[in-house]
Motif scaffolding. Structure first.
Motif, mmCIF file in Angstrom:
data_model
loop_
_atom_site.group_PDB
_atom_site.id
_atom_site.type_symbol
_atom_site.label_atom_id
_atom_site.label_comp_id
_atom_site.label_asym_id
_atom_site.label_seq_id
_atom_site.Cartn_x
_atom_site.Cartn_y
_atom_site.Cartn_z
ATOM 1 N N LYS A 135 -56.580 60.555 31.203
ATOM 2 C CA LYS A 135 -55.311 59.605 30.867
ATOM 3 C C LYS A 135 -54.439 60.467 31.603
ATOM 4 C CE LYS A 135 -56.104 57.434 26.925
ATOM 5 N NZ LYS A 135 -55.615 55.834 26.983
ATOM 6 N N VAL A 136 -53.510 59.991 31.953
ATOM 7 C CA VAL A 136 -52.185 59.881 32.536
ATOM 8 C C VAL A 136 -51.473 59.865 31.712
ATOM 9 C CG1 VAL A 136 -50.257 59.076 34.900
ATOM 10 C CG2 VAL A 136 -52.448 58.270 34.591
ATOM 11 N N VAL A 137 -50.886 61.428 31.497
ATOM 12 C CA VAL A 137 -50.412 61.762 30.560
ATOM 13 C C VAL A 137 -48.456 62.329 31.071
ATOM 14 C CG1 VAL A 137 -49.874 63.756 28.995
ATOM 15 C CG2 VAL A 137 -52.358 63.119 29.658
ATOM 16 N N THR A 138 -47.720 61.893 30.107
ATOM 17 C CA THR A 138 -46.249 62.425 29.995
ATOM 18 C C THR A 138 -45.923 62.835 29.499
ATOM 19 O OG1 THR A 138 -44.163 61.808 31.338
ATOM 20 C CG2 THR A 138 -45.190 60.001 29.241
ATOM 21 N N ILE A 139 -44.747 64.088 28.592
ATOM 22 C CA ILE A 139 -44.493 64.803 27.842
ATOM 23 C C ILE A 139 -42.909 63.679 27.823
ATOM 24 C CG2 ILE A 139 -43.333 66.953 27.861
ATOM 25 C CD1 ILE A 139 -45.294 68.484 29.662
ATOM 26 N N GLY A 140 -42.937 63.362 27.248
ATOM 27 C CA GLY A 140 -42.041 62.386 26.302
ATOM 28 C C GLY A 140 -40.926 63.231 25.438
ATOM 29 N N ILE A 163 -40.019 55.599 26.208
ATOM 30 C CA ILE A 163 -41.421 55.689 25.950
ATOM 31 C C ILE A 163 -42.108 55.308 24.340
ATOM 32 C CG2 ILE A 163 -43.535 56.650 26.805
ATOM 33 C CD1 ILE A 163 -42.101 58.607 27.841
ATOM 34 N N ARG A 164 -42.707 54.159 24.695
ATOM 35 C CA ARG A 164 -42.967 53.705 23.461
ATOM 36 C C ARG A 164 -44.089 54.037 22.638
ATOM 37 N NH1 ARG A 164 -43.629 47.407 20.729
ATOM 38 N NH2 ARG A 164 -43.663 47.699 18.787
ATOM 39 N N GLN A 165 -44.383 54.949 21.772
ATOM 40 C CA GLN A 165 -45.863 55.535 21.349
ATOM 41 C C GLN A 165 -45.865 54.765 20.393
ATOM 42 O OE1 GLN A 165 -44.690 60.016 19.494
ATOM 43 N NE2 GLN A 165 -42.815 59.125 20.032
ATOM 44 N N GLY A 166 -47.692 54.587 20.921
ATOM 45 C CA GLY A 166 -49.093 53.742 19.994
ATOM 46 C C GLY A 166 -49.292 55.253 19.022
ATOM 47 N N GLY A 181 -39.886 61.901 33.006
ATOM 48 C CA GLY A 181 -40.365 62.127 34.268
ATOM 49 C C GLY A 181 -41.780 63.513 34.957
ATOM 50 N N MET A 182 -42.200 63.703 33.971
ATOM 51 C CA MET A 182 -43.185 65.040 34.025
ATOM 52 C C MET A 182 -44.680 64.283 33.324
ATOM 53 S SD MET A 182 -40.935 67.901 32.325
ATOM 54 C CE MET A 182 -40.514 67.451 30.485
ATOM 55 N N PHE A 183 -45.552 64.803 34.214
ATOM 56 C CA PHE A 183 -46.461 64.077 34.774
ATOM 57 C C PHE A 183 -47.482 65.389 34.482
ATOM 58 C CE2 PHE A 183 -44.023 60.472 35.926
ATOM 59 C CZ PHE A 183 -44.096 59.105 34.889
ATOM 60 N N VAL A 184 -48.878 64.740 33.828
ATOM 61 C CA VAL A 184 -50.323 65.776 34.313
ATOM 62 C C VAL A 184 -50.859 65.027 33.290
ATOM 63 C CG1 VAL A 184 -51.134 67.185 32.960
ATOM 64 C CG2 VAL A 184 -49.139 67.417 32.576
ATOM 65 N N VAL A 185 -52.212 64.731 34.786
ATOM 66 C CA VAL A 185 -53.171 63.753 35.015
ATOM 67 C C VAL A 185 -54.098 64.557 36.102
ATOM 68 C CG1 VAL A 185 -51.912 63.288 36.934
ATOM 69 C CG2 VAL A 185 -53.478 61.503 35.895
ATOM 70 N N SER A 186 -55.567 64.556 36.664
ATOM 71 C CA SER A 186 -55.875 64.880 37.414
ATOM 72 C C SER A 186 -55.519 63.850 38.382
ATOM 73 C CB SER A 186 -58.016 64.431 36.715
ATOM 74 O OG SER A 186 -58.425 65.350 37.521
ATOM 75 N N THR A 187 -56.842 65.206 39.408
ATOM 76 C CA THR A 187 -55.880 64.363 40.992
ATOM 77 C C THR A 187 -56.265 63.217 41.347
ATOM 78 O OG1 THR A 187 -58.053 66.122 41.681
ATOM 79 C CG2 THR A 187 -55.267 66.513 41.726
ATOM 80 N N ASP A 188 -58.197 63.275 40.854
ATOM 81 C CA ASP A 188 -59.158 62.086 41.319
ATOM 82 C C ASP A 188 -58.721 61.163 40.517
ATOM 83 O OD1 ASP A 188 -60.150 63.376 39.121
ATOM 84 O OD2 ASP A 188 -61.917 62.780 38.855
ATOM 85 N N VAL A 189 -57.833 60.716 38.869
ATOM 86 C CA VAL A 189 -57.934 60.067 38.289
ATOM 87 C C VAL A 189 -56.402 59.541 38.531
ATOM 88 C CG1 VAL A 189 -56.338 59.383 36.573
ATOM 89 C CG2 VAL A 189 -58.627 61.091 36.446
ATOM 90 N N PRO A 194 -44.992 63.607 22.659
ATOM 91 C CA PRO A 194 -43.376 63.580 22.479
ATOM 92 C C PRO A 194 -43.170 65.262 22.037
ATOM 93 C CG PRO A 194 -44.911 62.820 20.682
ATOM 94 C CD PRO A 194 -45.501 63.383 21.701
ATOM 95 N N ALA A 195 -41.792 65.916 22.455
ATOM 96 C CA ALA A 195 -41.762 67.416 22.753
ATOM 97 C C ALA A 195 -40.105 66.762 22.248
ATOM 98 C CB ALA A 195 -42.439 68.337 23.542
ATOM 99 N N SER A 196 -39.833 68.572 21.842
ATOM 100 C CA SER A 196 -38.198 68.799 22.212
ATOM 101 C C SER A 196 -37.920 70.264 22.718
ATOM 102 C CB SER A 196 -37.584 69.562 20.050
ATOM 103 O OG SER A 196 -36.022 69.796 20.209
ATOM 104 N N LEU A 197 -37.680 70.906 23.628
ATOM 105 C CA LEU A 197 -38.102 70.926 24.581
ATOM 106 C C LEU A 197 -36.739 72.275 24.882
ATOM 107 C CD1 LEU A 197 -39.884 69.455 27.295
ATOM 108 C CD2 LEU A 197 -40.402 71.044 25.073
ATOM 109 N N GLY A 198 -35.929 71.415 24.280
ATOM 110 C CA GLY A 198 -34.187 71.954 24.709
ATOM 111 C C GLY A 198 -33.904 71.579 26.387
ATOM 112 N N TRP A 199 -34.030 70.022 26.686
ATOM 113 C CA TRP A 199 -34.568 69.656 27.779
ATOM 114 C C TRP A 199 -33.082 69.162 28.278
ATOM 115 C CZ3 TRP A 199 -33.294 64.265 29.291
ATOM 116 C CH2 TRP A 199 -34.274 64.447 30.258
#
Length: 365
Positions: A147-152, A165-168, A206-214, A276-281
């Motif tokens: 997956k392409v993953v974002t931290i919301g 971002i609307r979660q499923g 705008g935080m994304f985590v993903v494999s480079t090949d993906v 989804p996270a609460s980070l003091g962001w």
């Protein structure tokens, strides 16, 4: 503002990337093209935003890449000397976030093969570093599934300053990760309030985590010219042809944000997950958000980067930034006064978003 992260085991297959671009024109004249906000100590903590970002990420991985403009590369290197020179990628000109992140992905893959990459902006404030570390670990686990993953960010108010971002449903096999149903552009205040009432929405930070090949695979389908270009640059990056290839190819790359190039279309295909996270962001995007993070003095004035006195007469909530002369605000509530060597700005916290227009009209930012 960044608290110390407890001792953690680094995530062995994570490579962090810090895109350090943008002027921060809503913080003009404090932030300038030659002095962008990520190089500033906005909160008076003794460290700049990019220094805090690198410190936070260095607790999670031994490899932190920084992608920044060529004119800022020396200043970035001076501020974060712990980042090896070979992990500093200087882009000749701004081509938006997709080109910067894709080039980093291509260089990483060229050097070490497919790897999990996390992209984190240089100018965000995160006070809950343990929660951040846990969110990144969950995002890495989700990225390993392809997956392409974002931290919301879990919303604290119905803000119209951020995309949503609307979660499923939950992502199978990865506790704490959810499928993404759709991305929504910055809504008006009424729509934002309705989203929060409905539930299931998080802010897009705008935080994304993903494999480079993906990532590069999606890019090859959706933006083939860009994908081909960054792979060609990456192939030459560690050789003598780097400068020539970069000068030839970089200006031809499509100028587009990662949200539009990858996140939105791939989410429509079911290929994006969110943690989804609460980070003091906090995204210190203007003087209103900056003031909200600082404590007024005994007179009720918020002072930033100054020692000269500031006072109010028949006024409240003044924010005074920079300068070495006394400042008195008379009869204007929530005034913002910013003095630098280049300019003087007088506005209010309510009008802080419009500072970008002033910066453009005065200095052509």
């Amino acid at each position: 503002m960044t608290h110390a992260t407890p001792a953690l085991e680094p995530i062995s297959d994570l490579v962090a990337v810090v895109p350090a671009g943008g002027v921060g024109s809503r913080l003009w004249p404090l932030s300038q093209p030659t002095r962008p906000k990520f190089l500033l100590d906005l909160l008076g903590t003794g460290s700049t935003l990019i220094q805090d970002t690198v410190t936070r990420l260095s607790a999670l991985t031994d490899e932190v890449y920084i992608v920044t403009g060529a004119r800022h590369a020396d200043a970035v290197a001076a501020q974060v000397p712990q980042v090896p020179q070979e992990l500093l990628i200087a882009e000749p000109s701004p081509r938006d976030s997709m080109a910067a992140i894709a080039l980093a992905a291509a260089v990483i893959e060229q050097r070490r093969g497919p790897s999990i990459m996390g992209s984190f902006a240089a100018d965000h404030v995160i006070t809950e570093t343990q929660a951040f570390a846990e969110a990144v670990a969950t995002a890495v686990a989700a990225a390993r599934t392809g997956k392409v993953v974002t931290i919301g960010i879990e919303p604290t108010e119905p803000s119209s300053a951020f995309g949503y971002i609307r979660q499923g449903s939950g992502l199978e096999g990865v506790a704490g990760a959810m499928d993404v149903r759709e991305f929504t552009e910055k809504p008006d205040p009424e729509t934002a309030a309705q989203m929060l009432a409905d539930g299931g929405y998080v802010w897009n930070a705008g935080m994304f985590v993903v494999s480079t090949d993906v990532l590069l695979g999606h890019l090859a389908r959706l933006q083939p010219t860009l994908a081909e270009g960054v792979r060609r640059i990456a192939a030459a990056w560690d050789g003598p042809e780097r400068a020539a290839v970069l000068d030839e190819v970089w200006p031809t790359l499509t100028k587009i944000a990662i949200d539009h190039a990858i996140a939105e279309p791939v989410a429509a295909e079911g290929g994006v997950a969110v943690v989804p996270a609460s980070l003091g962001w906090h995204d210190i995007g203007d003087f209103d958000s900056l003031a909200s993070m600082l404590t007024p003095d005994a007179q009720g004035v918020i002072s930033v980067g100054r020692t000269a006195p500031a006072a109010m007469v028949k006024a409240s909530g003044a924010t005074v930034v920079g300068g070495d002369r006394p400042v008195v605000v008379v009869g204007v509530d929530d005034a913002v006064v910013v003095e630098t060597d280049e300019a003087l700005l007088v506005t209010t916290r309510q009008a802080a978003q419009a500072v970008k227009d002033a910066a453009t009209s005065i200095s052509g930012l």
